[in-house]
Design an enzyme around this catalytic site. Structure first.
Site, PDB file in Angstrom:
ATOM      1  N   ASP A   9      -7.943  25.849  -0.829  1.00 45.24           N
ATOM      2  CA  ASP A   9      -9.080  26.754  -1.049  1.00 45.24           C
ATOM      3  C   ASP A   9     -10.114  26.346   0.000  1.00 45.24           C
ATOM      4  O   ASP A   9     -10.066  25.238   0.548  1.00 45.24           O
ATOM      5  CB  ASP A   9      -9.617  26.528  -2.475  1.00 45.24           C
ATOM      6  CG  ASP A   9     -11.023  27.048  -2.643  1.00 45.24           C
ATOM      7  OD1 ASP A   9     -11.238  28.242  -2.376  1.00 45.24           O
ATOM      8  OD2 ASP A   9     -11.903  26.260  -3.003  1.00 45.24           O
ATOM      9  N   ASP A  11     -14.115  27.427   0.081  1.00 49.84           N
ATOM     10  CA  ASP A  11     -15.470  27.144  -0.425  1.00 49.84           C
ATOM     11  C   ASP A  11     -15.439  26.159  -1.587  1.00 49.84           C
ATOM     12  O   ASP A  11     -14.867  26.433  -2.618  1.00 49.84           O
ATOM     13  CB  ASP A  11     -16.144  28.453  -0.846  1.00 49.84           C
ATOM     14  CG  ASP A  11     -16.397  29.353   0.349  1.00 49.84           C
ATOM     15  OD1 ASP A  11     -15.870  30.470   0.380  1.00 49.84           O
ATOM     16  OD2 ASP A  11     -17.092  28.903   1.279  1.00 49.84           O
ATOM     17  N   GLY A  52     -18.257  37.747  -2.591  1.00 53.14           N
ATOM     18  CA  GLY A  52     -19.693  38.004  -2.413  1.00 53.14           C
ATOM     19  C   GLY A  52     -20.103  39.406  -2.810  1.00 53.14           C
ATOM     20  O   GLY A  52     -21.121  39.600  -3.478  1.00 53.14           O
ATOM     21  N   THR A 123     -13.320  34.010   0.299  1.00 51.29           N
ATOM     22  CA  THR A 123     -14.319  34.362   1.302  1.00 51.29           C
ATOM     23  C   THR A 123     -13.672  35.156   2.435  1.00 51.29           C
ATOM     24  O   THR A 123     -12.468  35.366   2.460  1.00 51.29           O
ATOM     25  CB  THR A 123     -15.041  33.106   1.829  1.00 51.29           C
ATOM     26  OG1 THR A 123     -16.199  33.513   2.548  1.00 51.29           O
ATOM     27  CG2 THR A 123     -14.153  32.278   2.738  1.00 51.29           C
TER      28      THR A 123
END
Ligand code: XBP
Ligand code: MG
Length: 249
Positions: A9, A11, A52, A123
């Site tokens: 992963d 973030d 996001g 992301t």
């Protein structure tokens, strides 16, 4: 079984990025003259939503707005998020976000042992490119055989889709792969894809439930590649992968 691949992963796992993301979101809101400000405490809650754009939409859903305002702001989300990504990528390119302890050493040990590397992240590709370039140099991205990220899947973590995509491109048996995560959403995504998962929490996720984790460490400097291969092999995976493999997200 030998350890054929590690899926990272990004973030929170490769780097503690969420404060930079939070500031980037607030800068983008200001750029769009929106009086939205995400405090650290509020952002900790908002992180329950991965992605996001989805996070902004989840925040909008909490606000009292007229139908017309909601429609107008919802239509703005992609532009707001693109601006946020510009701010975030600039922070990362300036070296604001280093790799977490032990990450680069594990990457080098794994590659030296002939183990392939992959990324499975929520992301954007732009953010991943910026981080790998800033931390591992212009050829850093070449260390990864597969990068699965962002909108390549419709169902984001905790759905298993991004890990299933990475596994398909790796073409190795799920039992020969270890996933590295930082959050409960990420742990659930990897576990549902049938992966034995190591979790290294950050400030943003230390309060999460990691019951399904194969191992929880403070950081990846606490383990070396050989140990990871040994520990990952000891787990009776069949009951795990049978339980989750292919489960709906
Ligand atoms: C964590 C996320 C991302 C970031 C923000 O991704 O959920 O949404 O918080 O980045 P990971 P974007 O799976 O790497 O832990 O704004 O680009 O989504
Ligand atoms: Mg993460």
């Amino acid at each position: 079984m030998s350890l054929e691949a590690l899926i990272f992963d990004v973030d929170g796992t490769m780097a503690d990025t969420e404060e930079a993301h939070r500031v980037a979101f607030n800068n983008a809101f200001e750029r769009f003259r929106l009086d939205w400000r995400w405090s650290p405490d509020a952002y900790k809650e908002l992180l329950k939503t991965t992605g996001g754009k989805e996070r902004i939409a989840a925040y909008l859903a909490t606000k009292t707005l007229s139908t017309a305002e909601r429609k107008q702001l919802t239509a703005l989300i992609p532009a707001i998020h693109a601006e946020k990504t510009r701010f975030y990528s600039a922070f990362v390119a300036d070296g604001a976000v280093p790799l977490r302890e032990g990450v680069e050493q594990l990457i080098d040990q794994a590659l030296a042992a002939g183990c392939r590397l992959a990324i499975a992240s929520t992301t954007t590709a732009a953010n991943i490119d910026a981080l790998l370039n800033a931390t591992l140099g212009p050829r850093g991205i070449e260390k990864f055989s597969v990068i699965a990220c962002g909108d390549q899947v419709a169902a984001k973590k905790p759905a298993p889709d991004i890990y299933q995509l990475a596994l398909r491109h790796l073409g190795v048996d799920v039992e020969q792969v270890v996933a590295l995560e930082d959050s409960r959403n990420g742990l659930l995504a990897a576990t549902r894809a049938g992966l034995w998962t190591v979790v290294t929490p950050t400030y943003w996720t230390e309060h999460h439930d990691f019951a399904e984790a194969g191992l929880v460490l403070q950081h990846l400097g606490e383990v070396d590649y050989a140990e990871l291969a040994r520990l990952g092999d000891r787990r009776p995976r069949s009951e795990f992968s049978a339980l989750y493999a292919g489960a709906a997200g």
